[in-house]
Write a protein that holds these residues in place. Structure first.
Motif, PDB file in Angstrom:
ATOM      1  N   PRO A 183      38.980  44.388  50.601  1.00 29.91           N
ATOM      2  CA  PRO A 183      39.006  43.745  49.285  1.00 29.91           C
ATOM      3  C   PRO A 183      37.712  43.962  48.504  1.00 29.91           C
ATOM      4  CG  PRO A 183      38.796  42.105  51.028  1.00 29.91           C
ATOM      5  CD  PRO A 183      38.908  43.434  51.691  1.00 29.91           C
ATOM      6  N   ASP A 198      39.061  39.657  34.934  1.00 29.85           N
ATOM      7  CA  ASP A 198      39.875  38.623  35.603  1.00 29.85           C
ATOM      8  C   ASP A 198      41.295  38.616  35.039  1.00 29.85           C
ATOM      9  OD1 ASP A 198      38.268  37.328  37.563  1.00 29.85           O
ATOM     10  OD2 ASP A 198      37.208  36.211  35.997  1.00 29.85           O
ATOM     11  N   LEU A 220      43.190  41.946  35.965  1.00 31.31           N
ATOM     12  CA  LEU A 220      43.635  41.956  37.360  1.00 31.31           C
ATOM     13  C   LEU A 220      44.794  40.982  37.576  1.00 31.31           C
ATOM     14  CD1 LEU A 220      40.191  42.336  39.137  1.00 31.31           C
ATOM     15  CD2 LEU A 220      42.059  44.009  39.124  1.00 31.31           C
ATOM     16  N   ARG A 249      48.302  42.053  39.070  1.00 27.23           N
ATOM     17  CA  ARG A 249      48.899  41.309  40.190  1.00 27.23           C
ATOM     18  C   ARG A 249      50.339  40.934  39.844  1.00 27.23           C
ATOM     19  NH1 ARG A 249      45.412  37.248  40.614  1.00 27.23           N
ATOM     20  NH2 ARG A 249      46.687  35.916  39.334  1.00 27.23           N
ATOM     21  N   SER A 263      45.820  39.780  45.691  1.00 25.79           N
ATOM     22  CA  SER A 263      44.551  39.072  45.734  1.00 25.79           C
ATOM     23  C   SER A 263      44.545  38.095  46.895  1.00 25.79           C
ATOM     24  CB  SER A 263      44.300  38.325  44.420  1.00 25.79           C
ATOM     25  OG  SER A 263      45.268  37.314  44.242  1.00 25.79           O
ATOM     26  N   LYS A 309      42.189  34.730  48.166  1.00 28.54           N
ATOM     27  CA  LYS A 309      41.124  33.794  47.808  1.00 28.54           C
ATOM     28  C   LYS A 309      40.281  33.469  49.030  1.00 28.54           C
ATOM     29  CE  LYS A 309      43.615  31.797  44.015  1.00 28.54           C
ATOM     30  NZ  LYS A 309      43.355  30.925  42.942  1.00 28.54           N
ATOM     31  N   GLY A 329      39.314  38.876  47.688  1.00 29.91           N
ATOM     32  CA  GLY A 329      39.119  39.824  46.604  1.00 29.91           C
ATOM     33  C   GLY A 329      40.435  40.503  46.284  1.00 29.91           C
ATOM     34  N   TYR A 330      40.354  41.663  45.680  1.00 29.28           N
ATOM     35  CA  TYR A 330      41.542  42.424  45.278  1.00 29.28           C
ATOM     36  C   TYR A 330      41.681  43.693  46.107  1.00 29.28           C
ATOM     37  CZ  TYR A 330      42.420  39.489  41.253  1.00 29.28           C
ATOM     38  OH  TYR A 330      42.736  38.420  40.450  1.00 29.28           O
TER      39      TYR A 330
END
Length: 148
Positions: free
Chosen positions: A24, A42, A45, A49, A56, A58, A63-64
């Protein structure tokens, strides 16, 4: 025309494609590495998503990451997810067609006929180039090459 949202989204996706699979990346790291405003990234992304192009996670180690292999994600899918139709005008769009109010005959409209050709050329490039190909694109002696 590609918007800043589309351009930044492509940069972020290329960044993610450059990471080892499953590793990530934090939004702040992607933003800093690509000179993208973090708050804007933000939102971008989030749209990627929603389009199921990224996942993603948390928390710690989050991360992504790309939702699929870079070779399975077409550049056209990214651009459409962020900027909508590829056609420069609505009457030339395949998926988001809308008739022009000022046109009496679409079949005779030279603007539409030209924009159909433009749309086809754009789609031909973007729908046949993967994110992996874009990631590996380099410029050598003024000519584009693929390091695949």
């Amino acid at each position: 025309m590609l918007t800043n949202k589309g351009k930044y989204g492509l940069k972020a996706m290329v960044h993610l494609a450059g990471k080892p699979p499953g590793q990530p990346s934090l939004v702040a790291d992607i933003a800093a590495a690509n000179n993208i405003p973090k708050k804007f990234l933000d939102a971008i992304l989030g749209e990627l998503r929603s389009a199921r192009l990224v996942h993603s996670k948390k928390g710690r180690g989050g991360g992504y990451v790309l939702a699929k292999s870079p070779s399975e994600i077409m550049v056209g899918d990214i651009v459409r997810a962020l900027d909508g139709p590829l056609a420069p005008i609505a009457c030339a769009s395949r998926n988001f067609y809308r008739r022009c109010e000022d046109c009496s005959s679409e079949k005779a409209c030279r603007v539409r006929l030209m924009m159909l050709e433009v749309r086809a050329a754009i789609a031909d490039v973007l729908d046949h180039r993967s994110l992996a190909a874009m990631r590996d694109l380099t410029e050598a002696k003024g000519e584009l090459t693929y390091d695949i």
